[in-house]
Design a protein around this motif. Structure first.
Motif, mmCIF file in Angstrom:
data_model
loop_
_atom_site.group_PDB
_atom_site.id
_atom_site.type_symbol
_atom_site.label_atom_id
_atom_site.label_comp_id
_atom_site.label_asym_id
_atom_site.label_seq_id
_atom_site.Cartn_x
_atom_site.Cartn_y
_atom_site.Cartn_z
ATOM 1 N N THR A 1 1.174 27.238 -12.785
ATOM 2 C CA THR A 1 2.414 27.994 -12.905
ATOM 3 C C THR A 1 2.904 27.784 -14.325
ATOM 4 O OG1 THR A 1 2.923 27.695 -10.565
ATOM 5 C CG2 THR A 1 4.764 28.276 -12.018
ATOM 6 N N LEU A 2 3.218 28.875 -15.008
ATOM 7 C CA LEU A 2 3.602 28.781 -16.412
ATOM 8 C C LEU A 2 4.881 27.973 -16.575
ATOM 9 C CD1 LEU A 2 2.960 32.353 -17.827
ATOM 10 C CD2 LEU A 2 1.455 30.368 -17.834
ATOM 11 N N PRO A 3 4.952 27.166 -17.632
ATOM 12 C CA PRO A 3 6.193 26.457 -17.921
ATOM 13 C C PRO A 3 7.278 27.462 -18.308
ATOM 14 C CG PRO A 3 4.583 26.102 -19.677
ATOM 15 C CD PRO A 3 3.893 26.863 -18.584
ATOM 16 N N THR A 4 8.512 27.060 -18.161
ATOM 17 C CA THR A 4 9.626 27.972 -18.455
ATOM 18 C C THR A 4 9.672 28.379 -19.921
ATOM 19 O OG1 THR A 4 11.097 26.087 -18.750
ATOM 20 C CG2 THR A 4 11.049 27.109 -16.566
ATOM 21 N N THR A 5 9.018 27.625 -20.793
ATOM 22 C CA THR A 5 8.997 27.977 -22.212
ATOM 23 C C THR A 5 8.084 29.163 -22.499
ATOM 24 O OG1 THR A 5 7.242 26.357 -22.598
ATOM 25 C CG2 THR A 5 9.513 25.625 -22.966
#
Length: 151
Positions: free
Chosen positions: A31-35
């Protein structure tokens, strides 16, 4: 007798080395980091670009799934599925030949290939985000979304 002992030790050594090449199957579930902010198309392009750079052959591209395969030295073959959304992807084992897949274990090279794909996809997404930010700044938009003229 010493030659029998020596032969036994050689056999044991070879068996232990062969056993070390099989490792538990790696299945990156990212899951992609929020950045990192990507849309569906950017995610698909990052996956496809990485596959091509790492010499995988893309078999099928669907709206939520990419299927690919690789054959190394004309002998070692692996097939994967990569289901994806805008903020998530997974690299799943589908099939292989000559990689000793059995009971959830596979040759360590498969795991290395999959880890390199995982790192490459993340790198492509970061590069795409950096390129978008640079284009926005060139067009007078700062990373916060405020135009330079308004500052």
């Amino acid at each position: 007798m010493p030659s029998l002992l020596r032969a036994s030790l050689i056999v044991l050594t070879l068996l232990s080395v062969a056993a070390c090449t099989s490792k538990p199957l790696v299945t990156p579930d990212r899951t992609l980091p929020t950045t990192l902010h990507a849309d569906h198309e950017q995610m698909k392009q990052a996956i496809l670009t990485t596959l091509v750079k790492r010499k995988w052959s893309v078999q099928r591209v669907g709206p939520d799934l990419v299927q690919a395969e690789i054959t190394v030295r004309g002998q070692y073959h692996a097939e994967i599925d990569i289901p994806y959304t805008a903020d998530h992807y997974q690299i799943k084992y589908r099939d292989s030949r000559e990689l000793s897949y059995k009971d959830g274990k596979i040759h360590k090279n498969y795991n290395r290939w999959v880890r390199l794909l995982d790192k490459g996809i993340l790198r492509e997404l970061r590069d795409d985000q950096a390129e978008t930010t640079a284009k926005n700044m060139a067009n007078g938009v700062t990373p916060q979304g405020i135009t330079q003229a308004a500052q």
